[in-house]
Design an enzyme around this catalytic site. Structure first.
Site, PDB file in Angstrom:
ATOM      1  N   ILE A 166       0.839  -1.204   0.000  1.00 41.95           N
ATOM      2  CA  ILE A 166       0.000   0.000   0.000  1.00 41.95           C
ATOM      3  C   ILE A 166       0.873   1.253   0.000  1.00 41.95           C
ATOM      4  CG2 ILE A 166      -1.712   1.306   1.315  1.00 41.95           C
ATOM      5  CD1 ILE A 166      -2.819  -1.447   2.249  1.00 41.95           C
ATOM      6  N   THR A 243      -4.602   5.150   7.109  1.00 38.11           N
ATOM      7  CA  THR A 243      -5.516   4.162   6.536  1.00 38.11           C
ATOM      8  C   THR A 243      -5.118   2.760   6.972  1.00 38.11           C
ATOM      9  OG1 THR A 243      -4.166   4.109   4.515  1.00 38.11           O
ATOM     10  CG2 THR A 243      -6.109   5.543   4.497  1.00 38.11           C
ATOM     11  N   ALA A 244      -4.277   2.654   8.019  1.00 37.39           N
ATOM     12  CA  ALA A 244      -3.766   1.358   8.473  1.00 37.39           C
ATOM     13  C   ALA A 244      -4.626   0.835   9.626  1.00 37.39           C
ATOM     14  CB  ALA A 244      -2.307   1.489   8.870  1.00 37.39           C
ATOM     15  N   ARG A 245      -4.262   1.183  10.845  1.00 33.52           N
ATOM     16  CA  ARG A 245      -5.028   0.828  12.037  1.00 33.52           C
ATOM     17  C   ARG A 245      -4.998   2.012  12.993  1.00 33.52           C
ATOM     18  NH1 ARG A 245      -6.957  -2.567   9.342  1.00 33.52           N
ATOM     19  NH2 ARG A 245      -7.148  -4.813   9.768  1.00 33.52           N
ATOM     20  N   ASP A 269      -9.188   7.034   8.158  1.00 34.35           N
ATOM     21  CA  ASP A 269     -10.159   5.991   7.823  1.00 34.35           C
ATOM     22  C   ASP A 269     -10.300   4.997   8.966  1.00 34.35           C
ATOM     23  OD1 ASP A 269     -11.916   4.493   6.127  1.00 34.35           O
ATOM     24  OD2 ASP A 269     -10.270   3.122   5.657  1.00 34.35           O
ATOM     25  N   GLU A 274     -12.607   1.671  17.359  1.00 37.18           N
ATOM     26  CA  GLU A 274     -13.762   1.616  16.457  1.00 37.18           C
ATOM     27  C   GLU A 274     -14.880   0.757  17.072  1.00 37.18           C
ATOM     28  OE1 GLU A 274     -12.597   0.229  12.597  1.00 37.18           O
ATOM     29  OE2 GLU A 274     -10.986   1.694  12.420  1.00 37.18           O
ATOM     30  N   HIS A 292     -13.903   3.792   8.108  1.00 37.26           N
ATOM     31  CA  HIS A 292     -13.188   2.563   7.742  1.00 37.26           C
ATOM     32  C   HIS A 292     -13.754   1.959   6.447  1.00 37.26           C
ATOM     33  CE1 HIS A 292     -10.600  -0.881   9.603  1.00 37.26           C
ATOM     34  NE2 HIS A 292     -10.442  -0.797   8.294  1.00 37.26           N
ATOM     35  N   GLY A 294     -11.844   1.882   3.508  1.00 39.36           N
ATOM     36  CA  GLY A 294     -10.718   1.784   2.592  1.00 39.36           C
ATOM     37  C   GLY A 294     -10.892   0.766   1.490  1.00 39.36           C
ATOM     38  N   THR A 295     -11.542  -0.355   1.797  1.00 38.43           N
ATOM     39  CA  THR A 295     -11.740  -1.399   0.779  1.00 38.43           C
ATOM     40  C   THR A 295     -13.215  -1.547   0.412  1.00 38.43           C
ATOM     41  OG1 THR A 295     -11.886  -3.096   2.513  1.00 38.43           O
ATOM     42  CG2 THR A 295      -9.720  -2.693   1.536  1.00 38.43           C
TER      43      THR A 295
END
Length: 336
Positions: A166, A243-245, A269, A274, A292, A294-295
């Protein structure tokens, strides 16, 4: 009467790669979990799910089972040999507990790359240009009144923390914007893996970057990798993209630094707890945030589902797995 086919239990229904799911059923008996809670699942695992061969899970599986922690793994029956995760990050799974029980975990690293990198660039440009305050101004009927100036990307330094798939995809997308990219990993990469970016120390990345993109996995070494002390070493006016964790960053420290204007803007994101989000962040107009996603595209989710199910198919047919996680690579090689 039990099915002669290996039993793969799906914690979430397949929504996008349905043809692949139908093909998998030629070699596997599949069911979608009906348990409504962790306790109910623990009860079901001694009954109707006692013979499962594998579990298929997604990032949403925690809604029923919670984390796949040591307690969860220990409750799985001896017949369970695999957990097929359809995302790249597998931090909700206790991989050590899996290894002790002889369970191999696979993930789906390749399918998530493009969509996550696309969103990272959207957040980067949106935060840099201060688009959230502009959008809010428009919807409040003020058009452009009181909207502060944004910044151009040209000539800025982008620091990528974690130059994996990424990170490289983000770098390649940012090249046309005139950004200079540096990166930090635990060790320098081969030139062809660095996508032309310069390797720098962690301290230098913090000090020199105008924009920092966080792209490392979450583990014991990276939790709160970015805290108050690290933020203090960053340039005043830095922009942070994650955008990771979420837990890689101390969310409260980030919110405080936004409030003091040391951080100019963030594009997020992911969040530390969360779906809960720090209340200061929620009120901060310079925090461009999405939930969240991203995908969260039809095409990418179909690829993720197909990838995880292909790992399942290969496990059943005895072929080499596509992507056992690095911690379980030796176990997977032994079983192939």
């Amino acid at each position: 009467m039990s099915s002669p086919k290996p039993f793969v239990l799906f914690f979430n229904p397949v929504r996008h790669a349905v043809p692949f799911y139908e093909t998998l059923q030629e070699v596997a008996h599949t069911e979608v979990v009906t348990s409504k809670s962790r306790d109910e699942f623990f009860n079901d695992i001694t009954g109707k799910y006692r013979d499962i061969f594998a579990i298929y899970r997604t990032s949403a599986s925690g809604a029923v089972a919670g984390k796949f922690d040591a307690e969860f793994i220990e409750r799985l029956p001896p017949s369970c040999k695999y957990i097929f995760h359809n995302g790249a990050g597998y931090d909700p799974i206790d991989t050590d507990a899996c290894a002790k029980k002889g369970i191999i975990v696979t993930n789906a690293p390749d399918p998530v790359t493009d969509a996550t990198a696309d969103l990272a660039v959207f957040l980067l440009l949106g935060a840099l240009r201060q688009l959230k305050p502009a959008i809010f101004s428009l919807h409040a009927g003020n058009f452009k009144k009181g909207v502060d100036f944004g910044h151009d990307p040209q000539g800025k330094t982008l620091g990528i923390l974690g130059m994996g798939r990424i990170g490289r995809a983000i770098k390649q997308r940012c090249d046309p914007f005139g950004l200079k990219t540096v990166y930090h990993n635990r060790s320098p990469l081969q030139a062809d893996q660095a996508a032309g970016a310069e390797y720098v120390s962690f301290e230098k990345l913090l000090a020199d970057s105008d924009i920092i993109s966080i792209n490392v996995p979450l583990n014991g070494n990276t939790k709160h990798l970015i805290g108050a002390a690290e933020i203090a070493k960053m340039k005043p006016g830095v922009v942070i993209i994650n955008t990771a964790r979420g837990a890689i960053v101390d969310e409260a420290a980030m919110a405080d630094a936004l409030e003091s204007n040391h951080i100019a803007a963030v594009g997020l994101d992911v969040y530390e707890r969360e779906p809960e989000i720090n209340t200061k962040l929620m009120k901060q107009e310079r925090a461009l945030m999405v939930p969240h996603v991203g995908t969260h595209t039809t095409e990418t989710l179909a690829k993720m589902e197909s990838w995880a199910m292909e790992n399942a198919r290969r496990a059943i047919t005895g072929e080499a797995l596509l992507s056992p996680i690095p911690e379980h690579l030796g176990m997977a090689t032994g079983k192939s």
